[in-house]
Design a protein around this motif. Sequence first.
Motif, PDB file in Angstrom:
ATOM      1  N   SER A  41       0.851  -1.187   0.000  1.00  0.00           N
ATOM      2  CA  SER A  41       0.000   0.000   0.000  1.00  0.00           C
ATOM      3  C   SER A  41       0.888   1.238   0.000  1.00  0.00           C
ATOM      4  O   SER A  41       2.022   1.202   0.473  1.00  0.00           O
ATOM      5  CB  SER A  41      -0.936  -0.002   1.204  1.00  0.00           C
ATOM      6  N   ASN A  66       0.555   5.642   0.381  1.00  0.00           N
ATOM      7  CA  ASN A  66      -0.241   6.842   0.635  1.00  0.00           C
ATOM      8  C   ASN A  66       0.728   8.016   0.721  1.00  0.00           C
ATOM      9  O   ASN A  66       1.190   8.384   1.809  1.00  0.00           O
ATOM     10  CB  ASN A  66      -1.042   6.682   1.928  1.00  0.00           C
ATOM     11  N   SER A 111       0.910  12.547   3.702  1.00  0.00           N
ATOM     12  CA  SER A 111      -0.043  11.473   3.455  1.00  0.00           C
ATOM     13  C   SER A 111      -1.461  12.004   3.624  1.00  0.00           C
ATOM     14  O   SER A 111      -1.699  12.967   4.349  1.00  0.00           O
ATOM     15  CB  SER A 111       0.205  10.305   4.411  1.00  0.00           C
TER      16      SER A 111
END
Length: 120
Positions: free
Chosen positions: A2, A4, A74
Motif C-alpha cells: 500500500s 499513501n 499522506s
Amino acid sequence: MSLNVVHLVGRVGGEPKIQYLPSGKAVCKMTLAVNRQSRNSDEPDWFNLELWNKTAEVAANYAPKGKLIGVKGSLRFDTWSDRNNSGTTRSTPVILVDRLELLGSKRDNESPTGNGSDGF
C-alpha cells in the motif's frame, strides 16, 4: 503493498494557525491553494494541511499567506458526527505533512536567518 504519499506545490491560503498541546508538541493548520494544470479555470484546488513539531513551527514563522511552498505527506480523512443533522457522519480530507519546502523567488524567501529554501 500500500502507498499513501501526496506531493503538492502551491500558495498558502491564509495565515498558519499554530497551537501548543499540553505535552509541548506544536501543531499547525493551514490551507494550500494549488492550480491544476489541465483545467482552464482560474479557481485553484484547496487542501487542508496539518503539520507537527518543528515543521509546524517553521510553517508558522516562515510560510505566511501567499507564500509558495511544496509539501510531502499522506492523505488522512478526519470524521465526526454532525450535531445539527441528527448525527450524520461527515468527513474532510487532510494532508498530514512530513516535509515542507519553502519555495519562490529569493525576495519571497527573505527571512531573519537568510535561508528560506531548506526543507524541514
